[in-house]
Motif scaffolding. Sequence first.
Motif, PDB file in Angstrom:
ATOM      1  N   CYS A 150       0.823  -1.222   0.000  1.00 14.28           N
ATOM      2  CA  CYS A 150       0.000   0.000   0.000  1.00 14.28           C
ATOM      3  C   CYS A 150       0.852   1.265   0.000  1.00 14.28           C
ATOM      4  N   PHE A 151       2.153   1.125   0.252  1.00  9.73           N
ATOM      5  CA  PHE A 151       3.053   2.275   0.323  1.00  9.73           C
ATOM      6  C   PHE A 151       3.909   2.327  -0.934  1.00  9.73           C
ATOM      7  N   THR A 152       3.888   3.468  -1.608  1.00  3.77           N
ATOM      8  CA  THR A 152       4.755   3.706  -2.763  1.00  3.77           C
ATOM      9  C   THR A 152       5.935   4.546  -2.299  1.00  3.77           C
ATOM     10  N   VAL A 153       7.136   3.996  -2.412  1.00  2.00           N
ATOM     11  CA  VAL A 153       8.344   4.646  -1.912  1.00  2.00           C
ATOM     12  C   VAL A 153       9.264   4.937  -3.088  1.00  2.00           C
ATOM     13  N   GLY A 154       9.825   6.141  -3.126  1.00  4.14           N
ATOM     14  CA  GLY A 154      10.717   6.532  -4.215  1.00  4.14           C
ATOM     15  C   GLY A 154      11.854   7.394  -3.715  1.00  4.14           C
ATOM     16  N   ASN A 155      12.701   7.827  -4.642  1.00  2.57           N
ATOM     17  CA  ASN A 155      13.886   8.619  -4.284  1.00  2.57           C
ATOM     18  C   ASN A 155      13.588  10.094  -4.064  1.00  2.57           C
ATOM     19  N   LYS A 156      12.396  10.548  -4.453  1.00  3.32           N
ATOM     20  CA  LYS A 156      12.077  11.966  -4.306  1.00  3.32           C
ATOM     21  C   LYS A 156      10.624  12.131  -3.885  1.00  3.32           C
ATOM     22  N   ARG A 157      10.344  13.285  -3.328  1.00  2.00           N
ATOM     23  CA  ARG A 157       8.971  13.608  -2.954  1.00  2.00           C
ATOM     24  C   ARG A 157       8.209  14.072  -4.194  1.00  2.00           C
ATOM     25  N   THR A 158       6.915  13.811  -4.202  1.00  2.00           N
ATOM     26  CA  THR A 158       6.061  14.211  -5.317  1.00  2.00           C
ATOM     27  C   THR A 158       4.850  14.961  -4.770  1.00  2.00           C
ATOM     28  N   PRO A 159       4.293  15.887  -5.545  1.00  2.00           N
ATOM     29  CA  PRO A 159       3.195  16.711  -5.022  1.00  2.00           C
ATOM     30  C   PRO A 159       1.816  16.068  -5.106  1.00  2.00           C
ATOM     31  N   GLU A 160       1.679  14.900  -5.747  1.00  2.00           N
ATOM     32  CA  GLU A 160       0.351  14.339  -5.979  1.00  2.00           C
ATOM     33  C   GLU A 160      -0.378  14.039  -4.666  1.00  2.00           C
ATOM     34  N   HIS A 161       0.327  13.449  -3.694  1.00  2.00           N
ATOM     35  CA  HIS A 161      -0.291  13.111  -2.413  1.00  2.00           C
ATOM     36  C   HIS A 161       0.382  13.826  -1.244  1.00  2.00           C
ATOM     37  N   ASP A 162       1.354  14.658  -1.543  1.00  2.00           N
ATOM     38  CA  ASP A 162       2.144  15.325  -0.505  1.00  2.00           C
ATOM     39  C   ASP A 162       2.042  16.835  -0.693  1.00  2.00           C
ATOM     40  N   LEU A 163       1.010  17.425  -0.090  1.00  2.00           N
ATOM     41  CA  LEU A 163       0.821  18.866  -0.227  1.00  2.00           C
ATOM     42  C   LEU A 163       1.955  19.645   0.421  1.00  2.00           C
ATOM     43  N   MET A 164       2.557  19.085   1.463  1.00  2.00           N
ATOM     44  CA  MET A 164       3.629  19.800   2.145  1.00  2.00           C
ATOM     45  C   MET A 164       4.878  19.921   1.268  1.00  2.00           C
ATOM     46  N   PHE A 165       4.985  19.094   0.237  1.00  2.00           N
ATOM     47  CA  PHE A 165       6.094  19.243  -0.700  1.00  2.00           C
ATOM     48  C   PHE A 165       5.962  20.559  -1.458  1.00  2.00           C
ATOM     49  N   LEU A 166       4.731  20.917  -1.841  1.00  2.00           N
ATOM     50  CA  LEU A 166       4.507  22.203  -2.506  1.00  2.00           C
ATOM     51  C   LEU A 166       4.796  23.361  -1.557  1.00  2.00           C
ATOM     52  N   VAL A 167       4.425  23.193  -0.290  1.00  2.00           N
ATOM     53  CA  VAL A 167       4.740  24.213   0.715  1.00  2.00           C
ATOM     54  C   VAL A 167       6.252  24.373   0.846  1.00  2.00           C
ATOM     55  N   SER A 168       6.970  23.249   0.874  1.00  2.00           N
ATOM     56  CA  SER A 168       8.429  23.306   0.996  1.00  2.00           C
ATOM     57  C   SER A 168       9.060  24.006  -0.200  1.00  2.00           C
ATOM     58  N   GLU A 169       8.487  23.810  -1.392  1.00  2.00           N
ATOM     59  CA  GLU A 169       9.011  24.498  -2.570  1.00  2.00           C
ATOM     60  C   GLU A 169       8.861  26.010  -2.433  1.00  2.00           C
ATOM     61  N   LEU A 170       7.685  26.460  -1.988  1.00  2.00           N
ATOM     62  CA  LEU A 170       7.464  27.901  -1.818  1.00  2.00           C
ATOM     63  C   LEU A 170       8.377  28.465  -0.728  1.00  2.00           C
ATOM     64  N   VAL A 171       8.544  27.725   0.354  1.00  2.00           N
ATOM     65  CA  VAL A 171       9.421  28.185   1.437  1.00  2.00           C
ATOM     66  C   VAL A 171      10.865  28.261   0.955  1.00  2.00           C
ATOM     67  N   GLU A 172      11.284  27.273   0.167  1.00  2.00           N
ATOM     68  CA  GLU A 172      12.658  27.274  -0.347  1.00  2.00           C
ATOM     69  C   GLU A 172      12.900  28.461  -1.272  1.00  2.00           C
ATOM     70  N   ILE A 173      11.959  28.745  -2.152  1.00  2.00           N
ATOM     71  CA  ILE A 173      12.122  29.888  -3.062  1.00  2.00           C
ATOM     72  C   ILE A 173      12.188  31.187  -2.267  1.00  2.00           C
ATOM     73  N   ALA A 174      11.309  31.327  -1.273  1.00  2.00           N
ATOM     74  CA  ALA A 174      11.310  32.545  -0.459  1.00  2.00           C
ATOM     75  C   ALA A 174      12.596  32.669   0.341  1.00  2.00           C
ATOM     76  N   ALA A 175      13.065  31.562   0.906  1.00  2.00           N
ATOM     77  CA  ALA A 175      14.297  31.608   1.700  1.00  2.00           C
ATOM     78  C   ALA A 175      15.495  31.985   0.834  1.00  2.00           C
ATOM     79  N   ARG A 176      15.557  31.439  -0.389  1.00  2.00           N
ATOM     80  CA  ARG A 176      16.635  31.816  -1.295  1.00  2.00           C
ATOM     81  C   ARG A 176      16.542  33.297  -1.667  1.00  2.00           C
ATOM     82  N   ALA A 177      15.325  33.779  -1.885  1.00  2.00           N
ATOM     83  CA  ALA A 177      15.146  35.178  -2.260  1.00  2.00           C
ATOM     84  C   ALA A 177      15.582  36.121  -1.143  1.00  2.00           C
ATOM     85  N   LEU A 178      15.425  35.692   0.100  1.00  2.00           N
ATOM     86  CA  LEU A 178      15.780  36.544   1.238  1.00  2.00           C
ATOM     87  C   LEU A 178      17.215  36.355   1.696  1.00  2.00           C
TER      88      LEU A 178
END
Length: 452
Positions: free
Chosen positions: A276-304
């Motif tokens: 029942c668990f799909t495991v891979g080498n990277k996070r994906t946004p399909e079932h992991d909304l916090m991955f999208l949050v992390s992307e926005l936080v990373e872009i903002a942190a780099r910008a600052l």
Amino acid sequence: MNGGFRAALQAIRSSYWFIPSIMALLAILLGALMIWVDVRLGSRWISGLSWYQQIRADGAREVLSTIAGSMVTVAGVVFSITIVALSYASSQYGPRVLTNFMSDRGNTITLGTFIATFLYCLMVLRTIRGGDDDFVPQYAVIVAMLLAVCSIGVLIYFIHHVPQSIHINNVVGHIGEQLVRGARKRFPDMIGSGSASAARGQTPEERGPSVTAPAAATGYIQSIDDEQLLSIASKADVLIRLRYRPGDFVMDGRGIAEVAPSGHWNDECTGKLQDCFTVGNKRTPEHDLMFLVSELVEIAARALSPGVNDPMTAITCLDWLGAGGSEFAIREMPEPVRHDGDGKPRLVAEADSFAFYVDRAFGRLRQYAAADVIAALHWIRVVGELAATCRTPDQIDVLCRQSALFRDQAAASLEGPNSLEVSRRALALQALLERGAGAIDSAQIDWLGGSS
């Protein structure tokens, strides 16, 4: 649908090779079809068209060779430009945003168009014969010229699309829209039916002796097949408590779930649970909304960061984080305990909550925003706007804690008038939050100010 199959299908759809490969195959089939049409219909119809001059064998070869050679050259240029764009995006916005560029339909369709036109011309070119037994596929040559015209249009689109795709507002907007759509789609969808009560028997410890089910692979959890987990728990008459959620990193052999009572569990059930668990080498946004949050936080942190110093980009990220937080605030979050069709508790899984979202979004960005006066003032305003959408006292309490921590962080990071201004706005936000859920209006938020 099986979680592993669904993840593989999504990976294929978002890959860079899938669409060009399909278009190349269709081009080969189209070439064969047009040759068949020319063989069946012949070219006598051309003689009756005064405005069209029938092309001969040498001319057809020249036209098709020119188109094919041009398409290969342009395809190489397109590929080079795409690689440069990917390198730029990776260095400026972070390597995790490459997932968005790799799945960009505009880039893949452009590359596929040039490859498809090249293969089509080759398919037609090989059939042209001169001499006594001459054969010139007139229909096929006309289609080749039409494909060349379409390719020019696609090239013009591509030249416009590349700078648009790496524009920071479009990059952040695409991630933010995914986050908002994902929150709307996921909530209030639940595994089975949740219950607001805290009835006994809802944890494995209360069901008797428990057993730990180990993970079968090492990597990031990309998806969890919720329906299959419920079915397994119901058939085995057990309660399963998941230790991880999508986006977490697991190691092979490490306990991934607790099951009770242990007497109802066996190795076969463990194997089904692991599937029942799909495991891979990277996070994906399909079932992991916090991955999208992390992307926005990373872009903002780099910008600052001092090397970039781009608070306007951080403001854009804060705006989309606020939009995503509003979706979490106004929607019903699923209860940790899920029930089967008979109303029996079968699964305990910590879902994404408003508090978890605020911590991952505004909490992790707090130290970066607090060190820049422009980003700090906008952080305060966005949190105020988010508070206006909150419906429960618990949600307001979460924002109150973040506001207090932010005020302390800003006091330690800023000096002089900047520190005084941020502190004044932070105190105003704190007073606003103390009014409670439903007591905050837009006029009060406007008074907080901010910087856009």
